[in-house]
Design a protein around this motif. Structure first.
Motif, PDB file in Angstrom:
ATOM      1  N   ARG A   1      68.097  29.113  58.700  1.00  0.00           N
ATOM      2  CA  ARG A   1      68.190  27.653  58.844  1.00  0.00           C
ATOM      3  C   ARG A   1      67.733  27.265  60.247  1.00  0.00           C
ATOM      4  O   ARG A   1      68.000  28.000  61.209  1.00  0.00           O
ATOM      5  CB  ARG A   1      69.636  27.178  58.675  1.00  0.00           C
TER       6      ARG A   1
ATOM      7  N   THR B   1      77.106  15.676  47.277  1.00  0.00           N
ATOM      8  CA  THR B   1      75.919  15.852  46.424  1.00  0.00           C
ATOM      9  C   THR B   1      76.180  15.346  45.002  1.00  0.00           C
ATOM     10  O   THR B   1      75.356  14.641  44.419  1.00  0.00           O
ATOM     11  CB  THR B   1      75.568  17.348  46.328  1.00  0.00           C
TER      12      THR B   1
ATOM     13  N   ILE C   1      66.160  21.650  53.128  1.00  0.00           N
ATOM     14  CA  ILE C   1      66.753  22.424  54.227  1.00  0.00           C
ATOM     15  C   ILE C   1      65.673  23.295  54.867  1.00  0.00           C
ATOM     16  O   ILE C   1      65.180  24.237  54.230  1.00  0.00           O
ATOM     17  CB  ILE C   1      67.910  23.297  53.712  1.00  0.00           C
TER      18      ILE C   1
ATOM     19  N   ARG D   1      63.573  26.057  56.878  1.00  0.00           N
ATOM     20  CA  ARG D   1      63.752  27.491  57.155  1.00  0.00           C
ATOM     21  C   ARG D   1      62.769  27.912  58.249  1.00  0.00           C
ATOM     22  O   ARG D   1      61.604  27.537  58.173  1.00  0.00           O
ATOM     23  CB  ARG D   1      63.335  28.327  55.984  1.00  0.00           C
TER      24      ARG D   1
ATOM     25  N   ALA E   1      66.064  21.108  41.788  1.00  0.00           N
ATOM     26  CA  ALA E   1      67.168  20.247  42.243  1.00  0.00           C
ATOM     27  C   ALA E   1      68.330  21.072  42.795  1.00  0.00           C
ATOM     28  O   ALA E   1      69.057  20.617  43.678  1.00  0.00           O
ATOM     29  CB  ALA E   1      67.658  19.381  41.093  1.00  0.00           C
TER      30      ALA E   1
ATOM     31  N   GLY F   1      67.780  24.251  44.008  1.00  0.00           N
ATOM     32  CA  GLY F   1      67.176  25.341  44.772  1.00  0.00           C
ATOM     33  C   GLY F   1      66.791  26.496  43.863  1.00  0.00           C
ATOM     34  O   GLY F   1      66.747  26.369  42.629  1.00  0.00           O
TER      35      GLY F   1
ATOM     36  N   PRO G   1      68.516  33.620  45.914  1.00  0.00           N
ATOM     37  CA  PRO G   1      69.861  33.956  46.396  1.00  0.00           C
ATOM     38  C   PRO G   1      70.567  32.809  47.130  1.00  0.00           C
ATOM     39  O   PRO G   1      71.776  32.838  47.283  1.00  0.00           O
ATOM     40  CB  PRO G   1      69.618  35.119  47.374  1.00  0.00           C
TER      41      PRO G   1
ATOM     42  N   ALA H   1      70.294  29.599  46.123  1.00  0.00           N
ATOM     43  CA  ALA H   1      70.396  28.430  45.229  1.00  0.00           C
ATOM     44  C   ALA H   1      71.842  27.951  45.204  1.00  0.00           C
ATOM     45  O   ALA H   1      72.755  28.681  45.601  1.00  0.00           O
ATOM     46  CB  ALA H   1      69.947  28.824  43.831  1.00  0.00           C
ATOM     47  N   CYS H   2      72.033  26.741  44.716  1.00  0.00           N
ATOM     48  CA  CYS H   2      73.351  26.110  44.746  1.00  0.00           C
ATOM     49  C   CYS H   2      74.403  26.956  44.024  1.00  0.00           C
ATOM     50  O   CYS H   2      74.282  27.242  42.835  1.00  0.00           O
ATOM     51  CB  CYS H   2      73.280  24.736  44.098  1.00  0.00           C
TER      52      CYS H   2
ATOM     53  N   LEU I   1      79.711  23.697  38.316  1.00  0.00           N
ATOM     54  CA  LEU I   1      80.759  22.681  38.484  1.00  0.00           C
ATOM     55  C   LEU I   1      80.131  21.284  38.535  1.00  0.00           C
ATOM     56  O   LEU I   1      80.596  20.351  37.875  1.00  0.00           O
ATOM     57  CB  LEU I   1      81.544  22.954  39.776  1.00  0.00           C
TER      58      LEU I   1
END
Ligand code: HEM
Length: 532
Positions: A121, A339, A400, A402, A466, A468, A471, A473-474, A479
């Motif tokens: 990040r 989100t 985000i 990188r 949407a 990601g 590894p 990913a959301c 949920l």
């Protein structure tokens, strides 16, 4: 002092002076090289297409600040160079280069498991949201990230999340009651503000999931809600400070906007510290269970789970400190509610502009039994299509950045260490090269023809990101999806609504995510009733 001593002191002074001058000249020359020569004449990426309207010191920061939303100007560049896999732009900071990821294959190259740990990040991103969301999983890197995902992953599996259906349904019923009140109450006259309502509901859900506590946000305003509003809904000066903070850290400056932000951040940490300390004691003594609402799921909340498995881990190398638990909680409380609230707000607003879509959703929803199971809900193709399209059309996570930790290959290009790779979901989601001529039109039907990838022309699943990919990913996808489905189902079965604001909602900028600025109003009526 002898003449020899005097001479050697003189030599020392002169050497120091000449050394400093040489150092300053080299530093200045390097600065000039970075500012005026490297980006335009030396960089191995200089043949890539990209905007040239940057500021010499601030790169694209000014354009980003002046833009209408956090996805701009990236989406403008995508429209200008739709076929280029990578678009090069000047980042903030001296000669720093950014590459906007502009096709699905390039996105996959950066996010997939073989390569995603070659990036970290970026520091500006950390400054933009680190104070709000803490430094838990979102900011973990490399092997530490792998270990944290492994430790927490079990709580987020679909089979575990299924157990939350009664809680989510209970919250959706509360929402329906609020809409009902607005319809029947003379004072409200059918007007409903949804941004706050959704923030309350999702905060309520995530506090049950993460802390095992139902704060009952819908009944009264909670400190949590006020803190998040103070940090997310920035004043104009707050937005300016957030933008400057991207370049130089200025959260320490004693000005009002900073004070409001930092006070809220401190209060939030304070509340979570209190809850964590109490839970550590109660798990240790095992005599006071977390207070769960009657409908709570039988699964363990995140905090209790972390205290049992990580804080009290028998192997010291596996242990997380109290402070680490708090950072994780901050992470999940923020990422988990904001989100989902954004997704629900944008979706409900868009549906308020498309009554024909709501009518089709209702027809499908009415085929369900009175108390549908998880698989009943999961099997509805049109509901799924609408949600995917809503998330394609307006994607809550704006992107985000990188930073490459060593030289990497992306879309067949060698990219030098230090380059920022920028994945902006909206850039992929609205590209006509990928989605055809109606890329910028809201059209759920595209997902009925092709439920996997919505007819994206190159058939690459990374055209829709949407949540990601890979590894990183959301982790909360199951949920979030269930929450959005349960809420929308409950609403379409009973209400018709019209969005007061016509067209796309104005949003906060700068921001790590897409967040409507100001209130979002609907005119609501019960199905079949006349509008007031
Ligand atoms: C509709 C709602 C949501 C959307 C659109 C969404 C989207 C995303 C995206 C795109 C990423 C990947 C960011 C990247 O590129 O690195 C992500 C990561 C993450 N999400 Fe979500 N998210 C949602 C809901 C949630 C929920 C409900 C939770 C928690 C319960 C959550 C927790 C996280 C966390 C912790 C990460 C970081 C994962 C990692 O770095 O390993 N999200 N989310």
């Amino acid at each position: 002092m002898t003449a020899i001593t005097l001479l050697s002191t003189e030599i020392l002074w002169r050497s120091a002076l000449y050394g400093s001058i040489a150092f300053a000249i080299i530093g200045f020359a390097r600065l000039m090289y970075l500012l005026f020569i490297y980006y335009d004449y030396v960089s191995p990426l200089r043949d890539l297409p990209g905007p040239k309207d940057h500021h010499i010191f601030l790169g694209q920061l000014l354009n980003q600040f002046r833009a209408g939303d956090p996805e701009q100007p990236y989406t403008d560049w995508m429209q200008k160079w739709p076929d280029a896999p990578l678009i090069r732009y000047r980042e903030t900071g001296f000669a720093a280069e950014g590459l906007l990821i502009n096709n699905a294959a390039a996105y996959r190259d950066v996010m997939q498991s073989q390569s995603c740990y070659a990036y970290e990040r970026s520091a500006p991103f950390r400054r933009l949201i680190g104070d709000i969301i803490g430094v838990g999983l979102v900011f973990a890197e490399g092997t530490e990230h792998r270990a944290q995902r492994k430790a927490l992953g079990g709580l987020f599996t679909v089979s575990n999340i299924k157990a939350y259906l009664p809680i989510l349904q209970d919250k959706a019923d509360r929402l329906v009651a609020e809409w009902d009140r607005a319809v029947t109450d003379e004072k409200d006259d059918g007007n409903v503000e949804i941004k706050q309502l959704y923030a309350k509901i999702t905060l309520n859900v995530i506090s049950i999931f993460a802390l095992g506590i139902d704060f009952g946000n819908l009944d009264s305003r909670t400190a949590f809600q006020s803190c998040y509003e103070a940090m997310f809904d920035l004043s104009t000066s707050g937005m300016l400070l957030a933008a400057i903070n991207l370049v130089v850290p200025i959260r320490w400056l004693p000005v009002q906007a900073n004070r409001v932000f930092m006070d809220a951040s401190t209060e939030l940490r304070g509340i979570l510290t209190g809850v964590t300390e109490a839970r550590i004691l109660s798990v240790a003594s095992d005599n006071e269970k977390p207070i769960l609402p009657p409908t709570a799921s039988p699964t363990k909340d995140l905090l209790t789970y972390m205290v049992e498995t990580k804080y009290r881990a028998t192997n010291p190398a596996d242990r997380w400190s109290k402070e680490e638990l708090i950072e994780q909680l901050l992470n999940f409380m923020a990422t988990g509610h904001e989100t989902t609230a954004g997704a629900l707000t944008f979706a409900t607003h868009e549906l308020g502009l498309h009554p024909e879509v709501v009518a089709k959703m209702r027809k499908e929803a009415l085929t369900l039994p009175e108390s549908p199971s998880f698989s009943d809900i999961d099997r509805l193709p049109y509901l799924d299509a609408v949600i995917r399209e809503c998330l394609r059309y307006q994607t809550p996570v704006a992107g985000i950045p990188r930073v490459a930790q060593h030289d990497v290959f992306v879309a067949g290009r060698r990219v030098p260490k230090g380059t920022t790779l920028m994945p902006v979901p909206a850039v992929l989601h609205r590209n006509k090269t990928l989605w055809g001529d109606d890329a910028t039109t809201f059209n759920p039907d595209r997902w009925l023809k092709d439920p996997l990838i919505g007819g994206a022309t190159d058939g690459d699943s990374c055209a829709w990101v949407a949540f990601g990919h890979g590894p990183r990913a959301c982790i909360g996808r199951a949920l979030a999806s269930l929450n959005v489905k349960v809420v929308l189902l409950s609403l379409v079965k009973q209400f018709e609504w019209e969005s007061v604001h016509k067209g796309k909602l104005p949003v906060v900028n700068p921001s790590g995510q897409l967040r409507p600025s100001g209130e979002v109003w609907l005119k609501v009526k019960r199905v079949g009733e006349e509008t007031k």
